[in-house]
Design a protein around this motif. Structure first.
Motif, PDB file in Angstrom:
ATOM      1  N   GLY A 114       0.817  -1.214   0.000  1.00 39.67           N
ATOM      2  CA  GLY A 114       0.000   0.000   0.000  1.00 39.67           C
ATOM      3  C   GLY A 114       0.848   1.261   0.000  1.00 39.67           C
ATOM      4  O   GLY A 114       0.456   2.290  -0.545  1.00 39.67           O
ATOM      5  N   GLY A 115       2.040   1.194   0.602  1.00 44.31           N
ATOM      6  CA  GLY A 115       2.967   2.320   0.551  1.00 44.31           C
ATOM      7  C   GLY A 115       3.497   2.533  -0.852  1.00 44.31           C
ATOM      8  O   GLY A 115       3.628   3.669  -1.320  1.00 44.31           O
ATOM      9  N   LEU A 116       3.818   1.443  -1.534  1.00 44.02           N
ATOM     10  CA  LEU A 116       4.250   1.513  -2.932  1.00 44.02           C
ATOM     11  C   LEU A 116       3.141   2.127  -3.783  1.00 44.02           C
ATOM     12  O   LEU A 116       3.380   3.033  -4.582  1.00 44.02           O
ATOM     13  CB  LEU A 116       4.608   0.120  -3.448  1.00 44.02           C
ATOM     14  CG  LEU A 116       4.794  -0.020  -4.959  1.00 44.02           C
ATOM     15  CD1 LEU A 116       5.984   0.780  -5.447  1.00 44.02           C
ATOM     16  CD2 LEU A 116       4.935  -1.484  -5.343  1.00 44.02           C
TER      17      LEU A 116
ATOM     18  N   LYS B 210       2.549  17.515   1.568  1.00 41.71           N
ATOM     19  CA  LYS B 210       3.347  16.784   2.559  1.00 41.71           C
ATOM     20  C   LYS B 210       3.440  15.317   2.169  1.00 41.71           C
ATOM     21  O   LYS B 210       2.466  14.728   1.695  1.00 41.71           O
ATOM     22  CB  LYS B 210       2.722  16.882   3.954  1.00 41.71           C
ATOM     23  CG  LYS B 210       2.735  18.280   4.530  1.00 41.71           C
ATOM     24  CD  LYS B 210       2.173  18.286   5.942  1.00 41.71           C
ATOM     25  CE  LYS B 210       2.185  19.690   6.524  1.00 41.71           C
ATOM     26  NZ  LYS B 210       1.689  19.709   7.900  1.00 41.71           N
ATOM     27  N   LEU B 211       4.617  14.748   2.412  1.00 42.20           N
ATOM     28  CA  LEU B 211       4.841  13.325   2.168  1.00 42.20           C
ATOM     29  C   LEU B 211       5.603  12.750   3.355  1.00 42.20           C
ATOM     30  O   LEU B 211       6.656  13.269   3.726  1.00 42.20           O
ATOM     31  CB  LEU B 211       5.631  13.107   0.879  1.00 42.20           C
ATOM     32  CG  LEU B 211       6.065  11.683   0.545  1.00 42.20           C
ATOM     33  CD1 LEU B 211       4.871  10.732   0.448  1.00 42.20           C
ATOM     34  CD2 LEU B 211       6.876  11.659  -0.749  1.00 42.20           C
ATOM     35  N   TYR B 212       5.048  11.707   3.944  1.00 44.25           N
ATOM     36  CA  TYR B 212       5.642  11.023   5.084  1.00 44.25           C
ATOM     37  C   TYR B 212       6.068   9.631   4.639  1.00 44.25           C
ATOM     38  O   TYR B 212       5.296   8.914   3.995  1.00 44.25           O
ATOM     39  CB  TYR B 212       4.609  10.904   6.209  1.00 44.25           C
ATOM     40  CG  TYR B 212       5.075  10.084   7.387  1.00 44.25           C
ATOM     41  CD1 TYR B 212       5.637  10.691   8.492  1.00 44.25           C
ATOM     42  CD2 TYR B 212       4.945   8.698   7.391  1.00 44.25           C
ATOM     43  CE1 TYR B 212       6.069   9.946   9.586  1.00 44.25           C
ATOM     44  CE2 TYR B 212       5.374   7.944   8.476  1.00 44.25           C
ATOM     45  CZ  TYR B 212       5.936   8.567   9.562  1.00 44.25           C
ATOM     46  OH  TYR B 212       6.363   7.817  10.630  1.00 44.25           O
ATOM     47  N   ILE B 213       7.300   9.254   4.959  1.00 47.07           N
ATOM     48  CA  ILE B 213       7.792   7.899   4.688  1.00 47.07           C
ATOM     49  C   ILE B 213       8.483   7.406   5.946  1.00 47.07           C
ATOM     50  O   ILE B 213       9.259   8.135   6.559  1.00 47.07           O
ATOM     51  CB  ILE B 213       8.797   7.875   3.512  1.00 47.07           C
ATOM     52  CG1 ILE B 213       8.138   8.369   2.225  1.00 47.07           C
ATOM     53  CG2 ILE B 213       9.374   6.479   3.317  1.00 47.07           C
ATOM     54  CD1 ILE B 213       9.084   8.507   1.051  1.00 47.07           C
ATOM     55  N   ASP B 214       8.184   6.164   6.326  1.00 45.36           N
ATOM     56  CA  ASP B 214       8.954   5.564   7.418  1.00 45.36           C
ATOM     57  C   ASP B 214       9.274   4.109   7.100  1.00 45.36           C
ATOM     58  O   ASP B 214       8.667   3.497   6.219  1.00 45.36           O
ATOM     59  CB  ASP B 214       8.269   5.726   8.781  1.00 45.36           C
ATOM     60  CG  ASP B 214       7.088   4.805   9.021  1.00 45.36           C
ATOM     61  OD1 ASP B 214       6.862   3.840   8.266  1.00 45.36           O
ATOM     62  OD2 ASP B 214       6.363   5.048  10.007  1.00 45.36           O
TER      63      ASP B 214
ATOM     64  N   LEU C  65       4.175   3.811   4.785  1.00 39.61           N
ATOM     65  CA  LEU C  65       4.768   3.148   5.939  1.00 39.61           C
ATOM     66  C   LEU C  65       5.309   1.787   5.517  1.00 39.61           C
ATOM     67  O   LEU C  65       4.613   1.017   4.845  1.00 39.61           O
ATOM     68  CB  LEU C  65       3.724   2.958   7.046  1.00 39.61           C
ATOM     69  CG  LEU C  65       3.250   4.221   7.754  1.00 39.61           C
ATOM     70  CD1 LEU C  65       2.229   4.983   6.937  1.00 39.61           C
ATOM     71  CD2 LEU C  65       2.656   3.854   9.099  1.00 39.61           C
ATOM     72  N   SER C  66       6.545   1.500   5.884  1.00 36.28           N
ATOM     73  CA  SER C  66       7.163   0.191   5.618  1.00 36.28           C
ATOM     74  C   SER C  66       6.960  -0.240   4.172  1.00 36.28           C
ATOM     75  O   SER C  66       6.580  -1.365   3.881  1.00 36.28           O
ATOM     76  CB  SER C  66       6.589  -0.867   6.562  1.00 36.28           C
ATOM     77  OG  SER C  66       6.763  -0.516   7.907  1.00 36.28           O
ATOM     78  N   SER C  67       7.235   0.649   3.270  1.00 32.98           N
ATOM     79  CA  SER C  67       6.840   0.451   1.875  1.00 32.98           C
ATOM     80  C   SER C  67       7.685  -0.563   1.120  1.00 32.98           C
ATOM     81  O   SER C  67       8.896  -0.619   1.274  1.00 32.98           O
ATOM     82  CB  SER C  67       6.874   1.790   1.147  1.00 32.98           C
ATOM     83  OG  SER C  67       5.963   2.667   1.757  1.00 32.98           O
TER      84      SER C  67
ATOM     85  N   PHE D 232       9.510  -3.763  -4.960  1.00 31.10           N
ATOM     86  CA  PHE D 232       8.694  -4.607  -5.827  1.00 31.10           C
ATOM     87  C   PHE D 232       8.749  -4.191  -7.297  1.00 31.10           C
ATOM     88  O   PHE D 232       8.719  -5.031  -8.184  1.00 31.10           O
ATOM     89  CB  PHE D 232       7.240  -4.611  -5.336  1.00 31.10           C
ATOM     90  CG  PHE D 232       6.375  -5.614  -6.032  1.00 31.10           C
ATOM     91  CD1 PHE D 232       6.422  -6.949  -5.670  1.00 31.10           C
ATOM     92  CD2 PHE D 232       5.537  -5.233  -7.053  1.00 31.10           C
ATOM     93  CE1 PHE D 232       5.634  -7.887  -6.316  1.00 31.10           C
ATOM     94  CE2 PHE D 232       4.745  -6.165  -7.705  1.00 31.10           C
ATOM     95  CZ  PHE D 232       4.798  -7.489  -7.340  1.00 31.10           C
ATOM     96  N   ASN D 233       8.817  -2.906  -7.531  1.00 32.49           N
ATOM     97  CA  ASN D 233       8.837  -2.386  -8.904  1.00 32.49           C
ATOM     98  C   ASN D 233       9.865  -1.261  -8.998  1.00 32.49           C
ATOM     99  O   ASN D 233       9.599  -0.193  -9.513  1.00 32.49           O
ATOM    100  CB  ASN D 233       7.433  -1.890  -9.263  1.00 32.49           C
ATOM    101  CG  ASN D 233       7.197  -1.855 -10.741  1.00 32.49           C
ATOM    102  OD1 ASN D 233       8.022  -2.296 -11.524  1.00 32.49           O
ATOM    103  ND2 ASN D 233       6.062  -1.321 -11.133  1.00 32.49           N
ATOM    104  N   GLU D 234      11.043  -1.529  -8.486  1.00 32.42           N
ATOM    105  CA  GLU D 234      12.064  -0.527  -8.230  1.00 32.42           C
ATOM    106  C   GLU D 234      12.435   0.323  -9.451  1.00 32.42           C
ATOM    107  O   GLU D 234      12.400   1.548  -9.388  1.00 32.42           O
ATOM    108  CB  GLU D 234      13.299  -1.207  -7.661  1.00 32.42           C
ATOM    109  CG  GLU D 234      14.333  -0.267  -7.138  1.00 32.42           C
ATOM    110  CD  GLU D 234      15.422  -1.005  -6.361  1.00 32.42           C
ATOM    111  OE1 GLU D 234      16.529  -0.469  -6.341  1.00 32.42           O
ATOM    112  OE2 GLU D 234      15.171  -2.076  -5.802  1.00 32.42           O
TER     113      GLU D 234
END
Length: 127
Positions: free
Chosen positions: A15-17, A61-65, A36-38, A42-44
């Motif tokens: 879902g993060g991807l 805004k974009l949040y990634i963890d 989150l935890s993306s 998978f499709n780099e």
């Protein structure tokens, strides 16, 4: 009705991807996003090209963890961390309000994401 100036999307793992793909495909539709935890691995290659081609100026805004213990059996924690680091590397100069967090001992689970989600909301909708 949808407020087109305040549309958000969030997802974890695949879902993060999908969320980052949506940011690339529809940057004028989704203004605030969280990954989150993306599973960016998978499709780099296609995702890297898509990020490089996208104008992110309308993203507010974009949040990634990513956690340090994201081992899923299919991908190791190191591989998960690496793919999130390259995504951050590509995005950090392109998205004006980007938050990237490495969660010490964070794991790949719904419970872990639920615990982190208040920080996501605070970043996306806080002052």
């Amino acid at each position: 009705r949808t407020d087109t100036e305040d549309t958000s999307m969030a997802g974890s793992s695949m879902g993060g991807l999908i969320t980052l793909y949506a940011a690339c495909k529809y940057p004028t539709i989704f203004k605030k996003l969280a990954c989150l935890s993306s599973a960016f691995w998978f499709n780099e290659e296609k995702l890297k090209k898509r990020i490089e081609m996208t104008d992110f100026d309308s993203i507010k805004k974009l949040y990634i963890d990513i956690g340090t213990n994201e081992d899923t059996g299919r991908m190791s924690s190191e591989e998960y961390l690496a793919c999130n680091l390259w995504a951050y590397g590509l995005l950090k100069e392109r998205v004006s309000k980007l938050k990237f967090t490495i969660v010490e001992n964070g794991v790949h689970s719904g419970e872990a994401w639920r615990e982190r989600f208040p920080r996501v909301i605070e970043f996306l909708y806080g002052g």
